[in-house]
Design a protein around this motif. Sequence first.
Motif: not given
Lengths: 377, 103
Positions: A119-131
């Motif tokens: 889950h933690s790695r997926s937040y980085t995946h999301i944040i990297r993709n949107i900002v």
Amino acid sequence: MSYSTFNRKHFDSTKEPMFFGENVNVARYDQQKHPIFEKLIEKQLSFFWRPEEVDLSTDRKDFQRLEEHEQHIFLSNLKYQTLLDSVQGRSPNVALLPIVSLPELETWIETWSFSETIHSRSYTHIIRNIVNDPTKIFDDIVTNEEITKRADSVSKYYDRLIEMVSIYNTMGMGTFNIPGKGDIEISMPKLKKALYLTVASVNVLEAVRFYVSFACSFGFAERTLMEGNAKIIKLIARDEALHLTGTQHMLNLMASGKDDPEMAIIAEECKEEMRNIFVEAAEQEKDWATYLFKDGSMIGLNAQILGQYVEYITNVRMQAVGLETYFPTKHNPIPWINAWLVSDNVQVAPQEAEISSYLVGQTDNSLDDSDFDDFDL
Amino acid sequence: MTQTSMTSISKHALPETKDQVHRVLIGKKQILVTEEEPLLVQLERAGIHIEYQCREGYCSSCSVKLLWGHVSYPFEPLAWVQSGYMLACCAIVKSDIEIAFFD
């Protein structure tokens, strides 16, 4: 009483309590005191997923088109989720592994914690993709006052248990003066009480706090915005539903006295305190809802509706661990959340966007109307 | 916690059919269900919506009070089922029953 990574004693682990018995020695699962934990392990492993499977290119465009107050809602919610999983990715291991006494439960704790790291790695995946600059977002998690307030309430029970267990492992029982902390009394009832309240607070974290954050994530997806994010949150929600069952089992087994008779007495004594943990968390979540929507609501979700959902979900979770419900809200004010929470193996809403199993490296999110130009009906 | 008396009541009022049909009482509503599917889907078909998430017995979202009557589980659910409650997503109704949501 110091911890050993391989206890040399010969004993029957099926006669041990879940916690504070012998340290586990052989990781064997042929005989189990509580087979439920192995079933949870198997289920969790069958859920395995990787964040990179979910395409987020459309989310980047969606995010740029959100209004400023909506970006605040989205990012704050994501920061909060990041905080919760940062805690959950390590704490069950650090706090519970040194005191666990059953091999199947030890392995469940490790499996559970591991899934939180996904889950933690997926937040980085999301944040990297949107900002463009993820640092700004991650740094704010430790400085933003609204977030740090919550960090304190989700980690304090864990921290206290870890501290007490480490004193117990080095000094044994007694009252010890810890520089800067004063006298700390270590006894088996005190340790068990700290454990029980920790498991209760973890149940609140996973069964109440997370669900409030899921409601926000799915609130965007209901408007067909940030759908990649919603697919990831859907996978996270499936894991969390299993984890909360794990802590419900621990709490109910403890309270029943079937596992450890002394624990049943402690559970009874802690009832009021456990109730307060639920109620306090619910009040904090309502305050958080006010912070999220301080500059404006979004279609379908505002501070009041989210507050009602907090009350509703808290009632449900209290009842599941044998507490009386506390809040007046008896109905789910956002019934549409079920369609997002539902697990994929039962396909009730077969729109592609809602079925993450269709997504494993399969989707092309850059389609537009012109791709269908040469179609004739 | 409410204690449940798992009493089954006689079904003489119902016609004998090939598939067993049972009455489910929910407040003032009553629906007929078979033993072929779990309760949840049959409630939904009757327009009664209850909470769900996993629909396979591990999340306990669909937990409802079983006031009286018998249900059985084709497989043991992973979720903890409090005494006096049942999981609608995977329980097969085995007699006339009465269920309730929150107090």
